[in-house]
Design a protein around this motif. Structure first.
Motif, short mmCIF file in Angstrom:
data_model
loop_
_atom_site.label_atom_id
_atom_site.label_comp_id
_atom_site.label_asym_id
_atom_site.label_seq_id
_atom_site.Cartn_x
_atom_site.Cartn_y
_atom_site.Cartn_z
N GLY A 471 15.72 -10.78 -8.43
CA GLY A 471 14.95 -9.79 -7.69
C GLY A 471 14.75 -10.18 -6.24
N ALA A 472 15.60 -11.11 -5.75
CA ALA A 472 15.49 -11.53 -4.35
C ALA A 472 15.66 -10.34 -3.43
CB ALA A 472 16.55 -12.60 -4.04
N GLY A 473 14.78 -10.24 -2.44
CA GLY A 473 14.77 -9.10 -1.53
C GLY A 473 13.60 -8.18 -1.78
N LEU A 474 12.93 -8.34 -2.92
CA LEU A 474 11.76 -7.54 -3.26
C LEU A 474 10.57 -8.46 -3.43
CD1 LEU A 474 13.24 -5.11 -5.98
CD2 LEU A 474 12.92 -4.65 -3.54
N SER A 475 9.39 -7.97 -3.06
CA SER A 475 8.17 -8.73 -3.30
C SER A 475 7.83 -8.69 -4.79
CB SER A 475 7.02 -8.15 -2.49
OG SER A 475 6.68 -6.86 -2.98
N LEU A 476 6.90 -9.54 -5.19
CA LEU A 476 6.52 -9.58 -6.60
C LEU A 476 5.91 -8.26 -7.04
CD1 LEU A 476 6.44 -11.27 -9.12
CD2 LEU A 476 4.26 -12.24 -8.38
N GLY A 477 5.10 -7.64 -6.18
CA GLY A 477 4.54 -6.35 -6.53
C GLY A 477 5.61 -5.27 -6.65
N GLN A 478 6.62 -5.31 -5.78
CA GLN A 478 7.73 -4.34 -5.88
C GLN A 478 8.55 -4.56 -7.15
OE1 GLN A 478 9.60 -5.18 -2.13
NE2 GLN A 478 8.52 -3.52 -1.05
N ARG A 479 8.73 -5.82 -7.52
CA ARG A 479 9.45 -6.08 -8.76
C ARG A 479 8.68 -5.56 -9.96
NH1 ARG A 479 10.66 -11.25 -6.36
NH2 ARG A 479 9.28 -12.38 -7.81
N GLN A 480 7.36 -5.65 -9.90
CA GLN A 480 6.56 -5.10 -10.99
C GLN A 480 6.70 -3.58 -11.06
OE1 GLN A 480 2.48 -6.76 -10.77
NE2 GLN A 480 2.99 -7.63 -12.76
N ARG A 481 6.77 -2.93 -9.93
CA ARG A 481 6.97 -1.47 -9.93
C ARG A 481 8.33 -1.11 -10.54
NH1 ARG A 481 3.23 1.12 -6.47
NH2 ARG A 481 2.10 -0.34 -5.11
N VAL A 482 9.35 -1.92 -10.21
CA VAL A 482 10.66 -1.68 -10.79
C VAL A 482 10.61 -1.84 -12.31
CG1 VAL A 482 13.03 -2.55 -10.92
CG2 VAL A 482 11.91 -2.34 -8.70
N ALA A 483 9.96 -2.92 -12.78
CA ALA A 483 9.89 -3.16 -14.22
C ALA A 483 9.08 -2.08 -14.92
CB ALA A 483 9.28 -4.53 -14.48
N THR A 501 -1.23 -5.29 -13.42
CA THR A 501 -1.90 -5.11 -12.12
C THR A 501 -2.22 -6.43 -11.44
OG1 THR A 501 -4.08 -5.08 -13.21
CG2 THR A 501 -2.96 -2.96 -12.92
N ALA A 502 -1.64 -7.54 -11.94
CA ALA A 502 -2.00 -8.86 -11.42
C ALA A 502 -1.66 -9.00 -9.94
CB ALA A 502 -1.30 -9.94 -12.23
N HIS A 503 -0.57 -8.38 -9.49
CA HIS A 503 -0.12 -8.56 -8.10
C HIS A 503 -0.21 -7.25 -7.31
CE1 HIS A 503 1.34 -12.45 -9.47
NE2 HIS A 503 1.91 -11.82 -10.47
N LEU A 504 -1.10 -6.34 -7.74
CA LEU A 504 -1.24 -5.06 -7.06
C LEU A 504 -2.67 -4.92 -6.53
CD1 LEU A 504 0.58 -2.76 -9.66
CD2 LEU A 504 1.54 -3.83 -7.62
N ASP A 505 -2.81 -4.13 -5.46
CA ASP A 505 -4.14 -3.89 -4.91
C ASP A 505 -4.82 -2.77 -5.69
OD1 ASP A 505 -2.88 -1.57 -4.06
OD2 ASP A 505 -2.50 -2.37 -2.04
N ALA A 506 -6.04 -2.47 -5.29
CA ALA A 506 -6.83 -1.47 -6.03
C ALA A 506 -6.18 -0.10 -5.98
CB ALA A 506 -8.25 -1.41 -5.46
N VAL A 507 -5.55 0.24 -4.84
CA VAL A 507 -4.90 1.55 -4.74
C VAL A 507 -3.68 1.61 -5.66
CG1 VAL A 507 -3.73 3.13 -3.17
CG2 VAL A 507 -5.71 1.83 -2.38
N SER A 508 -2.89 0.55 -5.66
CA SER A 508 -1.70 0.52 -6.51
C SER A 508 -2.07 0.45 -7.99
CB SER A 508 -0.82 -0.68 -6.14
OG SER A 508 -0.43 -0.62 -4.78
N GLU A 509 -3.28 -0.02 -8.29
CA GLU A 509 -3.71 -0.09 -9.68
C GLU A 509 -3.72 1.30 -10.33
OE1 GLU A 509 -7.37 -2.11 -12.19
OE2 GLU A 509 -7.69 -1.45 -10.12
N GLU A 510 -3.99 2.34 -9.52
CA GLU A 510 -4.02 3.69 -10.04
C GLU A 510 -2.64 4.10 -10.58
OE1 GLU A 510 -6.55 5.65 -10.47
OE2 GLU A 510 -7.96 4.17 -9.66
N THR A 511 -1.57 3.58 -9.97
CA THR A 511 -0.23 3.93 -10.46
C THR A 511 -0.01 3.38 -11.86
OG1 THR A 511 0.78 1.95 -9.48
CG2 THR A 511 0.64 3.91 -8.11
N VAL A 512 -0.54 2.19 -12.13
CA VAL A 512 -0.40 1.61 -13.46
C VAL A 512 -1.19 2.43 -14.48
CG1 VAL A 512 -0.79 -0.44 -14.87
CG2 VAL A 512 -0.01 -0.67 -12.51
#
Length: 559
Positions: A471-483, A501-512
């Motif tokens: 997953g090189a080229g993506l941040s850990l949060g972006q890799r979680q979105r992909v997964a 949601t371990a590597h996501l902010d409060a706003v991104s938590e809503e997507t989960v």
């Protein structure tokens, strides 16, 4: 490792073919050596005694030339096959070591299996090539050329044969004496290299934490000390190999000299003709040469032999039993944990401890508990990656209850989508990482739900953007979105989300939360590992996971 370890022939298919080919070439070489010595003697002796002219020995010289060319071709063919067989055999062993080491680590049977497997699969087994290319051919030549040449010498001159027979055992005797000392050097070198590999792997794994604490230069002295130990062990092995080669050279030179002195005296006193004397003198070094080369090349290949022995020891460690029964349909099957416990390797801790839970189809189940309680380990047990050390896991369907360990892993994993805390992506495009066979409409809808559409829009190539290893080229949060998107577009009835949601902010938590709601609406079963209250509130049921730490011996009334 034995001179020709049967385990090598069992584990490496190409090694078996190579041994058979080398044995056949050894027999051909033995015949060529004898013919070459006899032709050389018959070509030179008449010229020296003036019993024949050059024209009379032309057939013998032509035959000698043909034998030399044939012997050169045999050596070239053997070298070619040796390198090819070594490369393929090492590749076979490397694949087996990696697979077995990963399986041992996954089953929690070997906490250090990763470092050992990495060391063996990289630097360790590479040193096995001298064993194939140099040592093994000479070993087979010693079993063919030496007896054949000695038998011919016995037929020509029994006195020289007796001299050779008396001095010949000294070569393996000195090989054994030097080999005992060399083996310790090789084992120490492999141990030093393994320690260095473990230290470097641990350093790389903890480098972000060390940099955050300003201690990234702290382990440098330890790594430098391990590197020096590895250098000293390597130089010690090379010194012993050099000295052993010198000892064998001196021994065989003196032995051939004894034969030559005896032949010379009998030739002077007329007890031996020149043709026989020349043939014996040419054959005498050929008797000692394979054994001498065996000793020299064996000590040069001891690193590979030690690595192969360690590889066989790793491969002989038993793996947990794998089931063969087909897994039931998880859209209707119930998974039941009964007092499940997993002992942490190397620690007096059971995490989880006495875990009872039921995974009901179509519901969202959350696992909660403090760090170290064993939530992720419980997920690994559910996935069939870690066997429980206490209790059992049952899969119930149509009134039939089957232990999870009895199910065939492939049929189980085919029905499970797993999003770990640190997703690992294979090299390819973003579209490949999510699912190349998914329809564009379903892909776009899932991406909008998880927020991956923003990542794709910002990427230079959109869905065709290349992603590197892991997953090189993506941040850990972006890799979680992909997964998470990959789990949404799949059709697996069971979805396991480990700290999504371990590597996501409060706003991104809503997507989960939206993704979990979508999975529930599709009737898919969701197992969550969660800490955040919002994610726990989204679950239909919450199960608290606990660990148990055994008190040290002598504490709490223990004897």
């Amino acid at each position: 490792m034995k001179p020709l370890d049967p385990r090598l022939l069992r584990r490496a298919r190409h090694a078996r073919r190579y041994v058979l080919l080398t044995a056949g070439l050894g027999a051909v070489t033995a015949a060529l050596v004898v013919v070459q010595a006899l032709l050389l003697a018959h070509a030179l002796a008449p010229l020296v005694t003036r019993e024949a002219d050059v024209a009379d020995v032309v057939p013998a010289v032509a035959g000698l030339t043909a034998v030399v060319v044939a012997r050169t071709l045999v050596v070239a063919l053997q070298e070619r096959w040796a390198h090819r067989a070594a490369t393929r055999a090492v590749a076979e062993l490397r694949e087996q070591v990696v697979r077995h080491g990963v399986a041992l680590v996954a089953s929690r049977q070997d906490a250090d299996g990763t470092g050992a497997a990495v060391t063996l699969a990289t630097r360790g087994l590479e040193a096995l090539e001298p064993y194939f290319v140099r040592y093994l051919p000479q070993l087979l030549l010693a079993a063919t050329v030496t007896p054949a040449a000695l038998a011919v010498v016995l037929g020509l001159d029994w006195v020289a044969a007796v001299t050779i027979a008396v001095t010949l055992p000294l070569v393996p005797l000195f090989m054994w004496l030097v080999g005992v000392m060399t083996q310790g050097h090789a084992e120490r070198r492999l141990a030093a290299m393994t320690r260095l590999g473990h230290q470097v792997l641990d350093l790389l794994a903890g480098l972000p934490t060390l940099r955050a604490l300003g201690r990234e230069r702290g382990p440098a002295d330890r790594v430098r000390a391990l590197g020096d130990a590895h250098r000293r062990a390597t130089m010690g092995t090379l010194r012993v190999a050099f000295l052993s080669g010198m000892v064998l050279e001196l021994l065989t030179t003196l032995s051939v000299a004894l034969v030559a002195v005896g032949v010379g005296f009998r030739l002077v006193y007329g007890q031996l003709d020149l043709t026989t004397a020349l043939a014996v003198l040419v054959l005498a070094p050929e008797v000692y040469l394979p054994l001498r080369q065996v000793g020299a090349h064996f000590h040069a290949s001891t690193d590979g032999v030690a690595a192969a022995t360690s590889a066989f020891e790793l491969l002989e460690r038993p793996l947990p039993r794998r089931g063969t029964a087909a897994a039931p349909d998880l859209r209707r099957a119930v998974v039941r944990f009964e007092r499940v416990g997993v002992a942490a390797p190397g620690r007096a801790t059971t995490a989880p401890h006495d875990l009872d839970l039921v995974v009901v189809p179509g519901e969202v189940l959350a696992l909660a508990g403090p760090n170290g309680a064993g939530k992720s380990t419980a997920v690994a047990v559910l996935l069939g990656l870690v066997p429980p050390t206490a209790g059992r896991v049952l899969v119930e369907d149509d009134g039939r209850s089957v232990p999870l360990e009895d199910l065939e892993p492939a049929t189980w994993w085919r029905q499970v989508a797993w999003t770990p805390q640190r997703p690992v992506l294979e090299p390819g495009t973003l579209r490949d990482a999510v699912g190349a066979a998914v329809s564009p409409e379903r892909l776009e809808a899932a991406a909008r739900l998880t927020g991956l559409d923003a990542v794709v829009a910002a990427a230079p190539g959109g869905w065709s953007t290349r992603v590197g290893q892991g997953g090189a080229g993506l941040s850990l949060g972006q890799r979680q979105r992909v997964a998470l998107t990959r789990a949404l577009v799949g059709d697996q009835p069971l979805v396991v989300l480990d700290e999504p949601t371990a590597h996501l902010d409060a706003v991104s938590e809503e997507t989960v939360l939206d993704a979990v709601a979508r999975l529930r609406s599709e009737g898919r079963t969701v197992v969550l590992v969660a800490h955040r209250p919002a994610l726990l509130a989204a679950a239909d049921r919450v199960v608290h996971v606990h660990a148990r730490v055994e008190p040290p011996l002598g504490v709490g009334g223990a004897a």
